[in-house]
Scaffold this active site. Structure first.
Site, short mmCIF file in Angstrom:
data_model
loop_
_atom_site.label_atom_id
_atom_site.label_comp_id
_atom_site.label_asym_id
_atom_site.label_seq_id
_atom_site.Cartn_x
_atom_site.Cartn_y
_atom_site.Cartn_z
N VAL A 132 0.82 -1.10 0.21
CA VAL A 132 0.00 0.08 0.00
C VAL A 132 0.91 1.14 0.10
CG1 VAL A 132 -1.76 1.29 1.21
CG2 VAL A 132 -1.86 -1.08 1.20
N ALA A 133 1.99 1.25 0.71
CA ALA A 133 2.92 2.40 0.77
C ALA A 133 3.52 2.63 -0.47
CB ALA A 133 3.90 2.25 1.75
N ILE B 172 2.37 2.10 -3.52
CA ILE B 172 1.55 2.26 -4.55
C ILE B 172 0.90 3.76 -4.33
CG2 ILE B 172 -0.86 1.75 -5.61
CD1 ILE B 172 -0.41 -1.13 -4.73
N GLU C 31 -1.81 5.35 -4.46
CA GLU C 31 -3.49 5.27 -4.79
C GLU C 31 -4.17 6.62 -5.31
OE1 GLU C 31 -1.64 4.54 -1.82
OE2 GLU C 31 -2.28 2.73 -1.12
N ASP D 253 -5.63 23.31 -41.00
CA ASP D 253 -6.48 24.08 -42.19
C ASP D 253 -6.15 25.10 -42.49
OD1 ASP D 253 -7.67 21.66 -42.98
OD2 ASP D 253 -9.58 22.01 -41.45
N ASP E 170 -12.88 20.77 -39.41
CA ASP E 170 -13.85 21.29 -39.03
C ASP E 170 -15.08 20.53 -39.76
OD1 ASP E 170 -13.54 22.18 -41.76
OD2 ASP E 170 -13.69 24.37 -41.05
N ASP F 150 -13.11 15.40 -41.98
CA ASP F 150 -12.03 15.61 -41.09
C ASP F 150 -12.15 14.59 -40.01
OD1 ASP F 150 -10.80 17.85 -42.60
OD2 ASP F 150 -12.19 19.11 -41.60
N ASN G 108 -1.53 8.77 1.74
CA ASN G 108 -1.58 8.83 0.31
C ASN G 108 -2.58 9.50 -0.27
OD1 ASN G 108 0.92 7.50 -0.02
ND2 ASN G 108 -0.10 5.60 -0.06
N THR H 105 -3.24 13.55 2.98
CA THR H 105 -1.88 14.57 3.32
C THR H 105 -1.49 14.79 2.04
OG1 THR H 105 -0.65 13.01 4.13
CG2 THR H 105 -2.03 14.21 5.65
N ASP H 106 -1.28 13.73 1.22
CA ASP H 106 -0.43 13.89 -0.04
C ASP H 106 -1.40 14.61 -1.35
OD1 ASP H 106 1.50 12.96 1.06
OD2 ASP H 106 1.76 10.82 0.30
#
Length: 1158
Positions: free
Chosen positions: A426-427, A429, A431, A473, A854, A858, A947, A950-951
């Site tokens: 977990v640390a 990754i 997340e 174009d 346009d 295209d 994760n 606070t991150d």
């Protein structure tokens, strides 16, 4: 063996007048044709004012039908003989002559044949050959049996719906990301461990909070991905909505109105009327009006309507682009003027619209991941291996400790250390990384919306940061797409040809004509050349300019809808005529008071003078444009105010050289009329040639005064045009438009946007190449390319990289790739499919191409390109196929978007590095603790808290870092450049080492202060056996190392880690610059992103004091004392010193690398 039928036609005509009778004999003509042709168009013969058309088919001759129409003035005798011993004699007296139609039908067995394959390139074939291949007769159409047979062969005339992926398939697709797969595994393992440890005194939420949080992240990420995948299929739905639903075919000789267009088949004869949408690709068989105008904007993106032709005039060169196929009409386009009969050549998926859908489908299947997505996948693969190795290693190293006294049995110890390994996973990754990236990109889209860029797909924002080629174009992107009169040529003084430049680049009526005082000119010389120029421009014109008083130039922030920047002045009618309307306004003379009095009201300013001209001098008749004489004229009433009798003048505009040939005099600026002598004509022709090479579209404006007009037109009041012998016969128009007086020549073009030239220079500095793709001729394309700095202004046209589409693709593949490797390039006369080919070739070369478009055609290229950019005024299909939309259709906006994209990538790199460095610190903390034999300093819940809470906010706030001043001076970053370079990885590993050491240090310090030595701490699982606490005896083991006893040291570790990451976030405001040079105050959002999570952390720590008891304990935290905070800061603050030292080393490395590169 091919048999031939040969016919002699003898036409004897008598002209009967009021005073006698004359006879004229037309020599016999012999026409031969193949029997396999169902029809044979013999041709047109005009004589004595009588028009004869013979439409003949092959034998059997005895079934020949003759249709003859006449009037009261002429007689006609028609005779036909067959050389092949078959005779036909048909005598019919006509009154007035007109059309002789001869039809010899084929046997029923021949007519019932159906083509087994579509006709290739039908626009390049003789009409008779095409009809033969389609087994179709224009006057009869198809029979019901033919229709049913062809429906079986070719299917219905509708676009097939490609198989749609199910919602489950889309959901499964979101879990192909390696990071997501790792999270799934971690969530499952965490759920298993939570179930094993669940006790009756815990709620399910408390026990399963870890897997619930991870699953919530996965569900949110999958939902965003599914929504984006579904929107990618909208372009196909928008394409189908352009298909018409009804049509009018001729079947069995009967017109069938309002029949479903889906029932059309190749060979069907259809009627086309003004306002109709063309139901299938078709070839014009016969015009039923003087002209047929088709709006192909939905297909080609070009705003100018196309004049369509029939017969030999409509034959195009083999392989000609769509714009040049003047004999073909295409499904989904609109008939804007005229009527015609056409034969269907392609239906359903075989039409040009069908080919476009196939291209879009193929492009979707070949859709590539963005460079960032590829790098994240590579990072995920690397992370998978690293996590697996570390987790297994941690568990294996812990095997000797699994039988410690702290565990009930060895199985209990194995589960405990397995949880430690999961915590390590977990640390490792990040997340929150997918969510933070999505949020950062979303914030970037809001900033881009302020620059008129509306993002439809979030990943495209990042891709802009490494765009290497912009394929653009011309019309509407590099130019204003507003035809503008930029030059006016008059004859002045002693027959001197003088050119006046005209201000303006749009439909705005504000602007001056160089050398002309528009407020006084027409008053001083009311009968001068400029007055007549204004008159012709305003009156010989069906267009008008509309001013919008309430223009909303702003967009609602955060709005997901595609909002288009409205224009103050817009046109109705043909662009060229709209340019003349604007010229009339700039010349003024009819409503000068408007300029000062009502300038604030565009609705009045837009057409004040033109409206005044049209009110004072009403139109009496129109001599419509004809491709042979290439001019249009009107009879307008120029009677004096209060006059009782009409006094008409003829006002003419048309192709400069052709109108000049019909001019005998020229009017000078002061009103003096002089005869055009050879010298003056040469001067005029030379000037016209010079203007055309710039290139300008040159229109000559001329007049014919009342006394020079035929008597029947001088006082014509506009009623009963059919009885006027001159106006009812278009063949007389050339004679009427002769003996003209030239008043001026106007040069018109679609001008380059003034800001584009600087933007392309900026692209060059940024290492971005520009390729212009246009349907214009080579000279026109090169001229515009020089105007906007794609090519140097003084460059030799021969040496420039300017290629026609067919010319380029006839070269060998190696030569094509070599041409595409470098320099700016112009592709002219390009077909829609060429764009997608070019994109694929650029991608093979490793380029990251952005493509603008346009039109419907295209869409495949927009889908194929790394960045598809649609115009705000473009079709819905192009917008749905694109990644972003330019609300103002401006190339400079693309450059601004590239700058924003580079800034976004730099900021994304900053927060990704920040998140990864944080995770490295967490991994080090757990790994070192495990190696040392210490209790885990952080739980899996703590790691999730860091994760996600606070991150995440500080990382997101880093997305608001200010752009680097030299961001557009650096070349595009290589698409294979890793997110974290070797130095950055080394730097953050060193930073992570300190973070890990500090996290373990504060944890160990707490136990040391409790009287536990480091060696005892390393053998904590044998507490009570190998060693006994000095205070409390063996009973203290549980208090020190189990449940609540471990909460305080873990809270110290967690808080120290949180403080260090907040300080690292403040330092990350610049990757290389010192905090003393670029401080966190330059990003106010970062200050908020740091303070917010820190305050939230404090709230959870002291939740019991806020009346939320148990909240802190559920997260494994307890309140800290002042002494605890002193310890936390003692370990946390040095991270700033470490980071500053590493930044200084990085600056030195970068400086040495730059010196070496030079």
């Amino acid at each position: 063996m091919v048999s031939f039928s040969c016919f002699f036609f003898s036409l004897l005509l008598w002209s009967e007048g009021g005073y006698g009778k004359s006879q004229q004999t037309v020599p016999s003509e012999s026409y031969c044709f193949q029997e396999t042709d169902p029809t044979r168009h013999i041709g047109h013969v005009t004589f004595s004012g009588i028009f004869v058309e013979s439409l003949v088919t092959a034998s059997p001759i005895q079934n020949t039908r003759v249709k003859m129409c006449g009037g009261p003035n002429y007689h006609s005798v028609f005779q036909s003989k067959n050389r092949c011993n078959s005779s036909l004699s048909k005598l019919q007296r006509l009154r007035g002559g007109g059309t002789v139609e001869v039809s010899v039908p084929k046997p029923e067995s021949e007519l019932q044949k159906s083509p087994q394959d579509l006709v290739d390139d039908p626009g390049s074939l003789e009409l008779s050959v095409l009809l033969g291949k389609l087994h179709s007769v224009p006057s009869f159409g198809l029979t019901e049996s033919q229709v049913q047979e062809r429906l079986q062969i070719f299917g219905k005339n509708e676009l097939t719906k490609p198989p749609q992926r199910s919602i489950w398939a889309l959901i499964a697709e979101q879990f192909q990301d390696r990071l997501v797969q790792i999270l799934v595994v971690v969530a499952l393992i965490s759920a298993i461990f939570s179930a094993l440890e669940h006790t009756s005194d815990q709620s399910l939420l408390q026990s399963f909070v870890e897997p619930i949080v991870i699953v919530s992240i996965l569900v949110l990420n999958a939902a965003v991905g599914v929504i984006q995948s579904q929107s990618a299929q909208d372009s196909l739905q928008a394409l189908q909505e352009l298909q018409p639903t009804l049509c009018t075919p001729i079947r069995g000789g009967i017109v069938q109105a309002n029949m479903p267009a889906s029932e059309l088949v190749p060979g069907d004869i259809i009627q086309l009327r003004v306002g109709d949408k063309v139901p299938a690709d078709a070839r014009i068989v016969e015009l039923q009006s003087s002209t047929l105008q088709v709006d192909e904007t939905s297909l080609t993106g070009e705003s100018v309507t196309i004049a369509k032709l029939s017969g030999k005039d409509g034959i195009s060169e083999p392989g000609a682009p769509l714009q040049a196929q003047t004999g073909m009409v295409f499904a989904g386009t609109m008939i804007t003027a005229g009527n015609a009969i056409a034969v269907c050549t392609s239906t359903g998926m075989n039409t040009e619209f069908g080919k476009i859908q196939q291209g879009v489908t193929e492009a979707q299947q070949e859709l590539q991941k963005t460079p960032l997505g590829i790098k994240l996948d590579e990072f995920g693969d690397q992370l998978t291996v690293i996590i697996g190795i570390i987790c297994v290693a941690v568990w294996l190293v812990s095997i000797p400790k699994m039988g410690g006294a702290s565990f009930a049995n060895r199985w209990d110890g194995a589960i405990y250390y397995a949880k430690v390994a999961v915590a390590l996973g977990v640390a490792a990754i990040p997340e929150g990384l997918p969510a933070v990236i999505t949020l950062c990109l979303s914030l970037g889209t809001r900033r881009m919306a302020q620059r008129n860029v509306l993002v439809r797909r979030l990943p495209s924002v990042e891709t802009l940061g490494c765009t290497t080629v912009i394929c653009t174009d011309k019309t509407g992107t590099l130019t204003t797409n507003e035809m503008t009169a930029v030059s006016l040529m008059t004859v002045e003084g002693k027959c001197q040809v003088v050119e006046h430049s005209i201000e303006g680049i749009s439909y705005s009526p504000v602007g001056k004509v160089e050398g002309v005082d528009t407020d006084k000119e027409l008053e001083q010389y009311p009968k001068g050349a400029l007055a007549d120029v204004a008159a012709v421009a305003a009156l010989c014109n069906d267009a008008s300019i509309i001013g919008n008083d309430d223009v909303n130039d702003t967009k609602t922030p955060g709005s997901s809808s595609i909002a288009i920047v409205e224009k103050i002045y817009e046109r109705t009618g043909e662009p060229t005529e709209a340019a003349l309307c604007v010229l009339a306004e700039k010349l003024g003379g009819m409503a000068n008071n408007v300029r000062s009095g009502l300038a604030a009201h565009p609705s009045t300013l837009a057409s004040a003078n033109v409206d005044a001209w049209r009110t004072v001098h009403p139109r009496r008749a129109t001599l419509e444009f004809n491709r042979d004489r290439k001019s249009m004229s009107v009879l307008s009433d120029f009677s004096h105010s209060g006059g009782k009798s009409t006094q008409n003048r003829l006002l003419v505009k048309g192709a400069a050289n052709m109108v000049l040939d019909r001019c005998s005099h020229v009017k000078q600026r002061d009103g003096k009329v002089v005869k055009i002598n050879p010298r003056l004509k040469r001067d005029l022709e030379t000037k016209i040639t010079q203007m055309a090479t710039r290139p300008l579209r040159c229109l000559a404006l001329a007049v014919k005064d009342t006394h020079d007009l035929p008597r029947s037109l001088q006082a014509f009041d506009g009623r009963d045009i059919g009885n006027n012998p001159l106006l009812r016969d278009p063949s007389k128009y050339r004679d009427i438009e002769s003996g003209l007086t030239l008043v001026g020549i106007v040069g018109i073009k679609d001008p380059a946007r003034p800001e584009v030239a600087d933007s392309i220079n900026e692209c060059s500095k940024a290492g971005i190449r520009v390729m212009m793709i246009t349907g214009d001729a080579r000279d026109t394309a090169i001229a515009i390319a020089k105007d906007v700095n794609i090519f140097e202004k003084n460059a030799d046209p021969v040496s420039l990289k300017a290629f026609e589409g067919r010319e380029f693709f006839l070269k060998s593949e190696d030569e094509q790739l070599e041409i595409l490797r470098k320099d700016n390039i112009v592709f002219c006369r390009a077909q829609p499919a060429d764009k997608q080919k070019l994109v694929k070739m650029l991608q093979r070369l490793g380029e990251i191409p952005a493509m603008t478009g346009d039109g419907v055609n295209d869409a495949p290229a927009l889908q194929q390109a790394a960045i598809g950019i649609a115009m705000g005024t473009g079709t819905a299909v192009s917008k749905e196929a694109s990644d972003m939309v330019l609300a103002d259709d401006n190339f400079s906006t693309i450059v601004s978007a590239v700058e924003e994209g580079r800034t976004i990538y730099a900021n994304m790199q900053a927060f990704i590095c920040f998140l990864i460095s944080c995770n490295i610190g967490e991994i080090c903390a757990i790994f070192f603790a495990t190696l040392a034999g210490f209790p885990e300093p952080l739980t899996a819940m703590h790691l999730l808290w860091i994760n996600l809470v606070t991150d995440g906010p500080p990382a997101t706030a880093l997305g608001f870092n200010p752009p680097s001043p030299d961001i557009m001076s650096a070349p595009p970053r290589p698409s294979d450049e890793p997110i974290m370079t070797r130095w950055l990885l080394t730097r953050y590993v060193l930073t992570g080492l300190y973070v890990g050491i500090a996290t373990i240090g504060v944890f160990a310090q707490h136990y040391v202060q409790q009287g536990v030595s480091l060696s005892d701490l390393a053998n904590w699982s044998r507490c009570g056996q190998a060693w006994i606490p000095s205070e409390g005896g063996a009973a203290m083991c549980s208090t020190l190392f189990r449940e609540s006893g471990r909460m305080l040291p873990q809270t110290l570790s967690l808080t120290t880690l949180v403080c260090m990451e907040m300080l690292k976030a403040l330092s990350a405001v610049s990757v290389n610059d010192s905090l003393f040079r670029v401080g966190p105050q330059s990003n106010k959002w970062l200050l908020l992103g740091v303070s917010g999570p820190f305050l939230l952390h404090l709230f959870v720590l002291y939740s019991s004091k806020f009346g939320v008891g148990g909240l802190g304990e559920s997260f494994g935290m307890v309140p800290l004392s002042k002494e605890n905070w002193s310890t936390v800061l003692l370990w946390a603050l040095p991270i700033l010193l470490v980071d500053e030292i590493l930044k200084a080393v990085g600056r030195k490395i970068n400086s040495e690398s730059a010196t070496t590169a030079k």
